[in-house]
Motif scaffolding. Sequence first.
Motif, PDB file in Angstrom:
ATOM      1  N   LYS A  72       0.466  -1.248  -0.403  1.00  0.00           N
ATOM      2  CA  LYS A  72      -0.012   0.127  -0.336  1.00  0.00           C
ATOM      3  C   LYS A  72       0.762   1.116   0.105  1.00  0.00           C
ATOM      4  O   LYS A  72       0.545   2.395  -0.154  1.00  0.00           O
ATOM      5  CB  LYS A  72      -0.863  -0.175   1.708  1.00  0.00           C
ATOM      6  N   GLN A  73       2.168   1.212  -0.147  1.00  0.00           N
ATOM      7  CA  GLN A  73       2.706   2.118   0.472  1.00  0.00           C
ATOM      8  C   GLN A  73       2.671   3.279   1.315  1.00  0.00           C
ATOM      9  O   GLN A  73       2.810   4.862   1.028  1.00  0.00           O
ATOM     10  CB  GLN A  73       3.171   2.926  -1.023  1.00  0.00           C
ATOM     11  N   PHE A  74       3.004   2.234   2.121  1.00  0.00           N
ATOM     12  CA  PHE A  74       2.093   3.004   3.624  1.00  0.00           C
ATOM     13  C   PHE A  74       2.839   2.884   4.674  1.00  0.00           C
ATOM     14  O   PHE A  74       3.299   1.714   4.871  1.00  0.00           O
ATOM     15  CB  PHE A  74       0.626   2.450   4.275  1.00  0.00           C
ATOM     16  N   GLN A  75       3.688   3.763   5.661  1.00  0.00           N
ATOM     17  CA  GLN A  75       3.990   3.844   6.872  1.00  0.00           C
ATOM     18  C   GLN A  75       3.718   5.000   8.298  1.00  0.00           C
ATOM     19  O   GLN A  75       3.025   5.865   7.315  1.00  0.00           O
ATOM     20  CB  GLN A  75       5.367   4.878   6.234  1.00  0.00           C
ATOM     21  N   SER A  76       4.175   4.196   8.354  1.00  0.00           N
ATOM     22  CA  SER A  76       3.787   5.272  10.032  1.00  0.00           C
ATOM     23  C   SER A  76       4.139   4.864  11.719  1.00  0.00           C
ATOM     24  O   SER A  76       5.042   4.050  11.433  1.00  0.00           O
ATOM     25  CB  SER A  76       1.620   4.441  10.644  1.00  0.00           C
ATOM     26  N   TYR A  77       4.752   5.164  12.130  1.00  0.00           N
ATOM     27  CA  TYR A  77       4.551   5.469  13.900  1.00  0.00           C
ATOM     28  C   TYR A  77       3.285   5.215  14.808  1.00  0.00           C
ATOM     29  O   TYR A  77       2.404   6.630  13.941  1.00  0.00           O
ATOM     30  CB  TYR A  77       5.595   6.586  13.579  1.00  0.00           C
ATOM     31  N   PHE A  78       3.575   4.866  15.906  1.00  0.00           N
ATOM     32  CA  PHE A  78       2.919   5.592  17.130  1.00  0.00           C
ATOM     33  C   PHE A  78       3.264   6.346  18.419  1.00  0.00           C
ATOM     34  O   PHE A  78       4.870   5.937  18.079  1.00  0.00           O
ATOM     35  CB  PHE A  78       2.198   4.321  17.834  1.00  0.00           C
ATOM     36  N   LEU A  79       3.487   7.896  17.951  1.00  0.00           N
ATOM     37  CA  LEU A  79       3.913   8.180  19.219  1.00  0.00           C
ATOM     38  C   LEU A  79       3.383   8.172  20.442  1.00  0.00           C
ATOM     39  O   LEU A  79       2.252   8.984  20.417  1.00  0.00           O
ATOM     40  CB  LEU A  79       4.052   9.655  18.425  1.00  0.00           C
ATOM     41  N   SER A  80       4.062   8.188  21.622  1.00  0.00           N
ATOM     42  CA  SER A  80       3.039   7.598  22.900  1.00  0.00           C
ATOM     43  C   SER A  80       3.849   9.231  24.034  1.00  0.00           C
ATOM     44  O   SER A  80       4.938   9.710  23.817  1.00  0.00           O
ATOM     45  CB  SER A  80       3.936   6.177  23.612  1.00  0.00           C
ATOM     46  N   PHE A  81       3.073   9.919  24.580  1.00  0.00           N
ATOM     47  CA  PHE A  81       3.260  10.253  25.489  1.00  0.00           C
ATOM     48  C   PHE A  81       2.910  10.482  27.266  1.00  0.00           C
ATOM     49  O   PHE A  81       2.339   9.194  27.246  1.00  0.00           O
ATOM     50  CB  PHE A  81       2.289  11.929  25.501  1.00  0.00           C
ATOM     51  N   GLN A  82       3.632  11.276  27.738  1.00  0.00           N
ATOM     52  CA  GLN A  82       4.037  10.973  28.701  1.00  0.00           C
ATOM     53  C   GLN A  82       2.595  10.524  30.320  1.00  0.00           C
ATOM     54  O   GLN A  82       2.153   9.579  30.329  1.00  0.00           O
ATOM     55  CB  GLN A  82       4.291  12.080  30.003  1.00  0.00           C
ATOM     56  N   SER A  83       1.650  10.866  29.200  1.00  0.00           N
ATOM     57  CA  SER A  83      -0.033  10.782  30.261  1.00  0.00           C
ATOM     58  C   SER A  83      -0.863   9.010  29.802  1.00  0.00           C
ATOM     59  O   SER A  83      -1.473   8.858  29.936  1.00  0.00           O
ATOM     60  CB  SER A  83      -0.890  11.986  29.262  1.00  0.00           C
ATOM     61  N   GLY A  84      -0.259   8.914  28.512  1.00  0.00           N
ATOM     62  CA  GLY A  84      -0.887   7.103  27.853  1.00  0.00           C
ATOM     63  C   GLY A  84      -1.114   7.303  26.470  1.00  0.00           C
ATOM     64  O   GLY A  84      -1.701   6.915  26.160  1.00  0.00           O
ATOM     65  N   ALA A  85      -1.237   9.208  26.303  1.00  0.00           N
ATOM     66  CA  ALA A  85      -2.129   9.353  25.028  1.00  0.00           C
ATOM     67  C   ALA A  85      -1.477   9.134  23.679  1.00  0.00           C
ATOM     68  O   ALA A  85       0.202   9.071  24.228  1.00  0.00           O
ATOM     69  CB  ALA A  85      -2.762  10.531  24.921  1.00  0.00           C
ATOM     70  N   ARG A  86      -1.989   8.183  22.447  1.00  0.00           N
ATOM     71  CA  ARG A  86      -0.795   8.580  21.300  1.00  0.00           C
ATOM     72  C   ARG A  86      -1.313   8.553  20.626  1.00  0.00           C
ATOM     73  O   ARG A  86      -2.612   9.257  20.101  1.00  0.00           O
ATOM     74  CB  ARG A  86      -1.011   6.521  21.734  1.00  0.00           C
ATOM     75  N   LEU A  87      -0.426   9.367  19.325  1.00  0.00           N
ATOM     76  CA  LEU A  87      -0.517  10.064  18.197  1.00  0.00           C
ATOM     77  C   LEU A  87       0.353   9.031  17.460  1.00  0.00           C
ATOM     78  O   LEU A  87       0.954   8.781  17.238  1.00  0.00           O
ATOM     79  CB  LEU A  87      -0.065  10.994  18.576  1.00  0.00           C
ATOM     80  N   GLU A  88      -1.451   8.684  16.307  1.00  0.00           N
ATOM     81  CA  GLU A  88      -0.351   8.250  15.065  1.00  0.00           C
ATOM     82  C   GLU A  88       0.027   8.724  13.786  1.00  0.00           C
ATOM     83  O   GLU A  88      -1.056   9.716  13.600  1.00  0.00           O
ATOM     84  CB  GLU A  88      -1.408   6.828  14.523  1.00  0.00           C
ATOM     85  N   ILE A  89       0.832   8.788  13.709  1.00  0.00           N
ATOM     86  CA  ILE A  89       1.179   9.558  12.610  1.00  0.00           C
ATOM     87  C   ILE A  89       1.812   8.722  11.256  1.00  0.00           C
ATOM     88  O   ILE A  89       1.967   7.903  10.976  1.00  0.00           O
ATOM     89  CB  ILE A  89       2.956  10.121  12.094  1.00  0.00           C
ATOM     90  N   MET A  90       1.504   8.648  10.246  1.00  0.00           N
ATOM     91  CA  MET A  90       0.783   8.250   8.865  1.00  0.00           C
ATOM     92  C   MET A  90       1.015   9.438   7.512  1.00  0.00           C
ATOM     93  O   MET A  90       1.252   9.541   7.257  1.00  0.00           O
ATOM     94  CB  MET A  90      -0.492   7.292   8.792  1.00  0.00           C
ATOM     95  N   SER A  91       2.004   8.180   6.123  1.00  0.00           N
ATOM     96  CA  SER A  91       2.281   8.153   4.969  1.00  0.00           C
ATOM     97  C   SER A  91       1.669   7.563   4.350  1.00  0.00           C
ATOM     98  O   SER A  91       2.425   6.010   4.232  1.00  0.00           O
ATOM     99  CB  SER A  91       3.749   9.124   5.367  1.00  0.00           C
ATOM    100  N   MET A  92       1.052   7.875   3.027  1.00  0.00           N
ATOM    101  CA  MET A  92       1.005   7.450   2.235  1.00  0.00           C
ATOM    102  C   MET A  92       1.073   8.072   0.964  1.00  0.00           C
ATOM    103  O   MET A  92      -0.032   9.313   0.814  1.00  0.00           O
ATOM    104  CB  MET A  92      -0.385   6.259   2.088  1.00  0.00           C
ATOM    105  N   PRO A  93       1.311   7.418  -0.605  1.00  0.00           N
ATOM    106  CA  PRO A  93       1.315   8.758  -1.145  1.00  0.00           C
ATOM    107  C   PRO A  93      -0.693   8.777  -1.857  1.00  0.00           C
ATOM    108  O   PRO A  93      -1.737   8.165  -1.654  1.00  0.00           O
ATOM    109  CB  PRO A  93       1.653   7.663  -2.688  1.00  0.00           C
ATOM    110  N   ASN A  94      -0.800  10.173  -1.995  1.00  0.00           N
ATOM    111  CA  ASN A  94      -1.528  10.655  -2.766  1.00  0.00           C
ATOM    112  C   ASN A  94      -3.145  10.944  -1.770  1.00  0.00           C
ATOM    113  O   ASN A  94      -4.616  11.177  -2.331  1.00  0.00           O
ATOM    114  CB  ASN A  94      -2.475   9.921  -3.704  1.00  0.00           C
ATOM    115  N   ILE A  95      -2.354  11.346  -0.777  1.00  0.00           N
ATOM    116  CA  ILE A  95      -3.397  11.427   0.267  1.00  0.00           C
ATOM    117  C   ILE A  95      -3.588  13.555   0.158  1.00  0.00           C
ATOM    118  O   ILE A  95      -2.133  13.826   0.305  1.00  0.00           O
ATOM    119  CB  ILE A  95      -2.678  11.395   1.263  1.00  0.00           C
TER     120      ILE A  95
END
Length: 134
Positions: free
Chosen positions: A37-60
């Motif tokens: 799918k040409q998809f890449q991502s990271y989950f970023l975790s924060f001190q509170s336990g919250a997470r942010l998923e950053i994602m990349s894929m062509p043509n978004i």
Amino acid sequence: MILEHVAIWTGQLEQLKAYYIKYFGAVPNEKYTNEKKQFQSYFLSFQSGARLEIMSMPNIPDNQNDTIKAQYKGIIHLAFGVDTVQEVEAKAKQLQEDGFQVLSGPRKTGDGYYEFETLDPDNNRLEVTCPYPQ
């Protein structure tokens, strides 16, 4: 129940990861890649336990929110909480000194908070906030 994570599409995955690590103390997982799918991502975790998923894929398509006034319905900002007014001011100063725009504040809000609003490298709106001392 908890809010498990929020996801953001980006065209600059590594730069966005570095921003959230440097300015907000995020801890990334190993990069996930789906070659088909040409998809890449990271989950970023924060001190509170919250997470942010950053994602990349062509043509978004690009985000249509304007950096100053024009906004659209849907999720419009992420808010990071700190403990003191001084921490809000220090983070605003750090980001400004590093060339990031502060859109408003730091200021006391009508609902009892002290905050400022800024943009990440993809122009996603962020707030840094704390309860205003009584």
